[in-house]
Design an enzyme around this catalytic site. Sequence first.
Site, PDB file in Angstrom:
ATOM      1  N   HIS A 263      -1.659 -26.481  42.559  1.00 48.58           N
ATOM      2  CA  HIS A 263      -1.241 -26.770  41.186  1.00 48.58           C
ATOM      3  C   HIS A 263      -0.143 -25.783  40.789  1.00 48.58           C
ATOM      4  O   HIS A 263      -0.027 -24.705  41.388  1.00 48.58           O
ATOM      5  CB  HIS A 263      -2.419 -26.649  40.217  1.00 48.58           C
ATOM      6  CG  HIS A 263      -2.834 -25.234  39.986  1.00 48.58           C
ATOM      7  ND1 HIS A 263      -3.553 -24.513  40.898  1.00 48.58           N
ATOM      8  CD2 HIS A 263      -2.577 -24.394  38.954  1.00 48.58           C
ATOM      9  CE1 HIS A 263      -3.738 -23.295  40.432  1.00 48.58           C
ATOM     10  NE2 HIS A 263      -3.160 -23.196  39.265  1.00 48.58           N
TER      11      HIS A 263
ATOM     12  N   ILE B  54       8.603 -14.748  16.160  1.00 49.59           N
ATOM     13  CA  ILE B  54       7.891 -14.802  17.439  1.00 49.59           C
ATOM     14  C   ILE B  54       8.875 -14.804  18.617  1.00 49.59           C
ATOM     15  O   ILE B  54       8.465 -14.593  19.749  1.00 49.59           O
ATOM     16  CB  ILE B  54       6.959 -16.031  17.532  1.00 49.59           C
ATOM     17  CG1 ILE B  54       7.753 -17.337  17.548  1.00 49.59           C
ATOM     18  CG2 ILE B  54       5.921 -16.018  16.418  1.00 49.59           C
ATOM     19  CD1 ILE B  54       6.937 -18.528  18.030  1.00 49.59           C
ATOM     20  N   ASP B  55      10.167 -15.030  18.331  1.00 47.39           N
ATOM     21  CA  ASP B  55      11.151 -15.177  19.409  1.00 47.39           C
ATOM     22  C   ASP B  55      11.553 -13.847  20.057  1.00 47.39           C
ATOM     23  O   ASP B  55      12.094 -13.844  21.166  1.00 47.39           O
ATOM     24  CB  ASP B  55      12.426 -15.863  18.873  1.00 47.39           C
ATOM     25  CG  ASP B  55      12.117 -17.193  18.211  1.00 47.39           C
ATOM     26  OD1 ASP B  55      11.076 -17.799  18.548  1.00 47.39           O
ATOM     27  OD2 ASP B  55      12.904 -17.627  17.341  1.00 47.39           O
TER      28      ASP B  55
ATOM     29  N   ARG C   1       0.830  -1.213   0.000  1.00 47.43           N
ATOM     30  CA  ARG C   1       0.000   0.000   0.000  1.00 47.43           C
ATOM     31  C   ARG C   1       0.866   1.265   0.000  1.00 47.43           C
ATOM     32  O   ARG C   1       0.564   2.230  -0.699  1.00 47.43           O
ATOM     33  CB  ARG C   1      -0.919  -0.010   1.238  1.00 47.43           C
ATOM     34  CG  ARG C   1      -1.976  -1.123   1.219  1.00 47.43           C
ATOM     35  CD  ARG C   1      -3.296  -0.618   0.670  1.00 47.43           C
ATOM     36  NE  ARG C   1      -4.206  -1.715   0.401  1.00 47.43           N
ATOM     37  CZ  ARG C   1      -5.156  -2.139   1.247  1.00 47.43           C
ATOM     38  NH1 ARG C   1      -5.297  -1.539   2.426  1.00 47.43           N
ATOM     39  NH2 ARG C   1      -5.958  -3.121   0.912  1.00 47.43           N
TER      40      ARG C   1
ATOM     41  N   ARG D  77      13.600 -21.682   3.751  1.00 51.44           N
ATOM     42  CA  ARG D  77      15.040 -21.463   3.900  1.00 51.44           C
ATOM     43  C   ARG D  77      15.649 -21.692   2.505  1.00 51.44           C
ATOM     44  O   ARG D  77      15.083 -22.428   1.702  1.00 51.44           O
ATOM     45  CB  ARG D  77      15.647 -22.447   4.893  1.00 51.44           C
ATOM     46  CG  ARG D  77      14.762 -22.722   6.110  1.00 51.44           C
ATOM     47  CD  ARG D  77      15.097 -21.871   7.314  1.00 51.44           C
ATOM     48  NE  ARG D  77      14.123 -22.140   8.386  1.00 51.44           N
ATOM     49  CZ  ARG D  77      13.930 -21.368   9.440  1.00 51.44           C
ATOM     50  NH1 ARG D  77      14.623 -20.260   9.606  1.00 51.44           N
ATOM     51  NH2 ARG D  77      13.048 -21.669  10.355  1.00 51.44           N
ATOM     52  N   CYS D  78      16.766 -21.078   2.241  1.00 51.25           N
ATOM     53  CA  CYS D  78      17.382 -21.236   0.913  1.00 51.25           C
ATOM     54  C   CYS D  78      18.900 -21.263   1.055  1.00 51.25           C
ATOM     55  O   CYS D  78      19.541 -20.218   1.197  1.00 51.25           O
ATOM     56  CB  CYS D  78      16.949 -20.084  -0.009  1.00 51.25           C
ATOM     57  SG  CYS D  78      17.736 -20.117  -1.628  1.00 51.25           S
TER      58      CYS D  78
ATOM     59  N   GLY E 132      10.932 -20.029  21.209  1.00 54.63           N
ATOM     60  CA  GLY E 132      11.839 -18.926  21.506  1.00 54.63           C
ATOM     61  C   GLY E 132      13.238 -19.158  20.972  1.00 54.63           C
ATOM     62  O   GLY E 132      14.132 -18.346  21.179  1.00 54.63           O
TER      63      GLY E 132
ATOM     64  N   GLY F 120      18.981 -14.270  10.014  1.00 52.54           N
ATOM     65  CA  GLY F 120      19.480 -14.923   8.797  1.00 52.54           C
ATOM     66  C   GLY F 120      19.010 -14.175   7.558  1.00 52.54           C
ATOM     67  O   GLY F 120      19.782 -13.953   6.615  1.00 52.54           O
TER      68      GLY F 120
ATOM     69  N   ALA G  42       3.383 -18.056  36.446  1.00 51.18           N
ATOM     70  CA  ALA G  42       4.050 -19.357  36.573  1.00 51.18           C
ATOM     71  C   ALA G  42       4.770 -19.477  37.918  1.00 51.18           C
ATOM     72  O   ALA G  42       5.172 -18.474  38.512  1.00 51.18           O
ATOM     73  CB  ALA G  42       5.055 -19.528  35.438  1.00 51.18           C
TER      74      ALA G  42
HETATM   75  P1  ATP Z   1      14.077 -17.185  12.159  1.00 51.90           P
HETATM   76  O1  ATP Z   1      14.394 -16.227  13.282  1.00 51.90           O
HETATM   77  O2  ATP Z   1      12.656 -17.489  12.074  1.00 51.90           O
HETATM   78  O3  ATP Z   1      14.960 -18.407  12.167  1.00 51.90           O
HETATM   79  P2  ATP Z   1      15.779 -16.180  10.080  1.00 51.90           P
HETATM   80  O4  ATP Z   1      15.612 -15.109   9.073  1.00 51.90           O
HETATM   81  O5  ATP Z   1      16.905 -15.975  11.082  1.00 51.90           O
HETATM   82  O6  ATP Z   1      14.389 -16.395  10.794  1.00 51.90           O
HETATM   83  P3  ATP Z   1      17.276 -18.285   8.738  1.00 51.90           P
HETATM   84  O7  ATP Z   1      16.856 -19.651   8.348  1.00 51.90           O
HETATM   85  O8  ATP Z   1      18.472 -18.125   9.608  1.00 51.90           O
HETATM   86  O9  ATP Z   1      15.972 -17.581   9.364  1.00 51.90           O
HETATM   87  O10 ATP Z   1      17.568 -17.432   7.399  1.00 51.90           O
HETATM   88  C1  ATP Z   1      16.598 -17.353   6.380  1.00 51.90           C
HETATM   89  C2  ATP Z   1      17.272 -17.384   5.038  1.00 51.90           C
HETATM   90  O11 ATP Z   1      18.149 -16.247   4.889  1.00 51.90           O
HETATM   91  C3  ATP Z   1      18.189 -18.582   4.776  1.00 51.90           C
HETATM   92  O12 ATP Z   1      17.483 -19.726   4.384  1.00 51.90           O
HETATM   93  C4  ATP Z   1      19.065 -18.038   3.665  1.00 51.90           C
HETATM   94  O13 ATP Z   1      18.385 -18.079   2.421  1.00 51.90           O
HETATM   95  C5  ATP Z   1      19.241 -16.578   4.069  1.00 51.90           C
HETATM   96  N1  ATP Z   1      20.517 -16.426   4.809  1.00 51.90           N
HETATM   97  C6  ATP Z   1      20.775 -16.782   6.083  1.00 51.90           C
HETATM   98  N2  ATP Z   1      22.054 -16.526   6.410  1.00 51.90           N
HETATM   99  C7  ATP Z   1      22.640 -16.031   5.314  1.00 51.90           C
HETATM  100  C8  ATP Z   1      23.968 -15.580   4.988  1.00 51.90           C
HETATM  101  N3  ATP Z   1      24.961 -15.596   5.897  1.00 51.90           N
HETATM  102  N4  ATP Z   1      24.194 -15.121   3.745  1.00 51.90           N
HETATM  103  C9  ATP Z   1      23.199 -15.082   2.817  1.00 51.90           C
HETATM  104  N5  ATP Z   1      21.946 -15.496   3.057  1.00 51.90           N
HETATM  105  C10 ATP Z   1      21.653 -15.958   4.269  1.00 51.90           C
END
Ligand code: ATP
Length: 322
Positions: free
Chosen positions: A218, A128-129, A27, A74-75, A172, A106, A188
């Site tokens: 409890h 969510i963490d 938007r 993830r990639c 978390g 990441g 808790a």
């Molecule tokens: P979450 O907190 O939910 O785990 P996140 O973004 O930290 O989320 P990751 O699996 O660590 O989740 O990263 C997501 C994606 O970002 C990876 O699958 C990858 O494609 C890309 N990625 C992570 N680290 C790198 C890096 N050092 N260089 C390039 N791409 C990255």
Amino acid sequence: MSINRIGVLTSGGDAPGMNAAIRAVVRTARANGVSCLGIRRGYNGLINGDVVELDARSVDGLLVKGGTMLYTARCEEFKTEEGQKRARDICRYLGIDGLVAIGGDGTFRGALDLSRGGVSTVGIPATIDNDIACTRYTIGYDTACNTALDAIDRLRDTMQSHERCSVVEVMGHRSGNLAMYVGIACGATAVLVPEKSVDMERDIFDRMRDGRIHHRNHHIIIVAEGFGHADAIAKDIHEATGVETRVTVLGHVQRGGSPTARDRVNATQMGAAAVNALLAGKTNRVVAAVNDGIVDLDIEEALALPPVFHEDLYVTTRQTIL
Ligand code: ATP
């Protein structure tokens, strides 16, 4: 460089409010005459050209929906030089001048690499963490806490009726922030987090014995997933106190559901801020909640910050539990 087309993707674990952020990106971009491409399945979509044109109407009704309409994944290939080059080539081919990457640390590392390669990028913290150091708040946290709380309130009814103890494992990742927040909110008996050691005898068994004297029949023990060993903890509690103890792992239930008002508003403000940063010619930024406002920070500096532990929540749990 003027921005004519923005790409938006969600990456890493899903979080409630990601859709609201996508909607705000689309938007805000459209309101500024900028077209928008949704990139599906995180960085995979960028490498494979898996995209969908998004206009203001295509995000109708998205605000209330959990998950992410763009899917997330993830990639690993994106972490390689060839993967990065492919992504840059696709951006050029599709005319993507700026990219908004919604996810966790990441995801921001990927965004950093892209911006070094000349693609303007801005990250939005969604997990969510609530474990991203540069921001006090991440999209999805409030909804996940409320979902966990709702489940624990139900558990409490049955624990109370049977005079049992419930060990509840909450998500978390490596952070105890979500566990502490939930633990405070549900009253808790103890909260176990990976950042702090625990004296089982003093922090749990004695409290439960003392509670029995005062007719507390409890108990709810919150264990952060990063602390682990919920089954072993339950066994120890039963052996030490004689109280029948059950384990509940909330798991992925916490990641679903319609986002709360707080998540919708935060996601909307962060989505708009990300686009505004790109339109202002910025790159390599991450939007962050700092002192009740939304700011944008250098991704590299943000990633270099030490892990965040909400010490104030820990102090509150110590002061107010039992
Ligand atoms: P979450 O907190 O939910 O785990 P996140 O973004 O930290 O989320 P990751 O699996 O660590 O989740 O990263 C997501 C994606 O970002 C990876 O699958 C990858 O494609 C890309 N990625 C992570 N680290 C790198 C890096 N050092 N260089 C390039 N791409 C990255």
